[in-house]
Design an enzyme around this catalytic site. Structure first.
Site, short mmCIF file in Angstrom:
data_model
loop_
_atom_site.label_atom_id
_atom_site.label_comp_id
_atom_site.label_asym_id
_atom_site.label_seq_id
_atom_site.Cartn_x
_atom_site.Cartn_y
_atom_site.Cartn_z
CG ASP A 32 -2.12 0.88 1.09
OD1 ASP A 32 -3.24 0.36 1.13
OD2 ASP A 32 -1.94 2.12 0.92
CE1 TYR A 142 -11.99 3.34 -9.70
CE2 TYR A 142 -14.30 3.21 -10.36
CZ TYR A 142 -13.27 2.83 -9.53
OH TYR A 142 -13.51 1.91 -8.53
CG ASN A 171 -22.96 3.01 -5.01
OD1 ASN A 171 -23.32 2.52 -6.09
ND2 ASN A 171 -22.65 4.28 -4.88
CB VAL A 186 -23.71 9.05 -1.05
CG1 VAL A 186 -24.38 7.70 -1.15
CG2 VAL A 186 -24.71 10.11 -0.71
#
Ligand SMILES: NC(=O)c1ccc[n+]([C@@H]2O[C@H](COP(=O)([O-])OP(=O)(O)OC[C@H]3O[C@@H](n4cnc5c(N)ncnc54)[C@H](O)[C@@H]3O)[C@@H](O)[C@H]2O)c1
Length: 310
Positions: A32, A142, A171, A186
């Site tokens: 990472d 993307y 999502n 969101v």
């Protein structure tokens, strides 16, 4: 006990995957670059290599003794992919090819690679539910890069005999998603604002539909996909097949938190897709699982995890 490489293992989804692998008794190596990843997301013992998935020598070394790779590292932001086209493509597509090539060339022979594609590959396809056998028309850099990753997975399988499995999450939400990031989902933003009593802004009329998947469900898909990886490069949605309106989502969050926040509407975002709903049928067929967590249950777990007293 196996040794797995998790790229992006300090990110939102990656850190939950690392926890689950460690809990199952496996050893975990993480690559990472800490761009959005945080060391404190993972408590258990890991072999941490800080660096980029685009660094071929680092990835070659990282895959040398592994039994499988979960490739999650990406610039997971549609907005950034459009603003920094070349730089994000170098990570989102270039990093994936780097992983495939390293696995293809490793001394002990290829091992399975499970990688994250995205529902963004569907773009503005209107025929719902969105299914893997249907068309793709990404609207963002993307999404285009994620689709290209799937094409390279075919090359990895047919030319280099690397077994892969690609997943197209819709999502995903849950604990550890960073609400401070403007690129975050969101749900984490609404939940954070509701907790702090701040008003919630919805772009447009709030009738947009989304297919929300709780993170623990996404982790089950990743784990199962490791067993199902193949040189035919299968790809499956991670979705519930159900949709919720953004306005309804905000109202549930306000009710669960008892927040005094109010909802107001702002101008619609350009390019906002009105409806998104995946078909869970192929994942059920290939992996034998489906995303089961109901939205309200997932939201409760998210809010409880954040220390909310509800
Ligand atoms: N969260 C969602 O709803 C969703 C939906 C579809 C697809 N995905 C995909 O799932 C994966 C994980 O997403 P997430 O939501 O956990 O995002 P995230 O930003 O929390 O995690 C990404 C991780 O990758 C690391 N990273 C970024 N660039 C890197 C690089 N060049 N080298 C090494 N590490 C790098 C980041 O530091 C971070 O730890 C991504 O591939 C994303 O595209 C997520």
């Amino acid at each position: 006990m196996s040794l797995y490489l998790v790229t992006g293992g300090l990110g939102f989804i990656g850190s939950h995957l690392v926890d689950s692998l460690l809990a199952a008794g496996h050893r975990v190596r993480v690559v990472d670059d800490l761009s959005t990843g945080r060391r404190d997301r993972v408590a258990g013992p890991i072999d941490l290599l800080i660096g980029s998935v685009t660094d071929a020598p680092l990835i070659n070394a990282a895959v040398a003794d592994i039994d499988g790779c979960f490739h999650l590292a990406a610039v997971a932001s549609v907005a950034r992919s459009n603003e920094e086209w070349r730089e994000t493509s170098a990570v989102n597509l270039g990093g994936t090819v780097t992983v495939f090539e390293a696995v293809a060339r490793r001394q002990g022979g290829p091992v399975p690679v499970v990688y994250m594609s995205s529902a963004a590959v569907y773009g503005d396809i209107e025929a719902l539910p969105l299914s893997e056998s249907g068309p793709t028309r990404p609207l963002t850099a993307y999404g285009a890069d994620k689709l290209a990753c799937e094409l390279h997975a075919h090359v990895a399988g047919t030319v280099h005999r690397v077994p892969t499995f690609g997943l197209r999450p819709f999502n995903v939400y849950g604990p550890r998603q960073d609400p401070q990031s403007p690129y975050s989902g969101v749900i984490s933003i609404f939940a954070d604002r509701a907790r702090r009593g701040l008003d919630i802004a919805i772009h447009g009329d709030g009738h947009q539909n989304r297919d929300f998947v709780y993170v623990a469900d996404a982790i089950r898909f990743l784990s199962s996909a490791m067993q199902a990886a193949g040189v035919s490069a299968p790809v499956a949605n991670i979705c519930t097949g159900r949709t919720s309106r953004i306005r309804e989502l905000a109202e549930i969050i306000l009710r669960l938190t008892g927040s005094p926040s109010t909802i107001h509407h702002t101008s619609p975002r350009t390019g906002d897709i009105p409806r998104s709903q995946g078909s869970p049928a192929l994942a059920l067929q290939l992996l034998g699982i489906r995303a089961e967590t109901a939205l309200e249950d997932g939201l409760l777990r998210l809010l409880q995890d954040a220390g909310e007293n509800i």
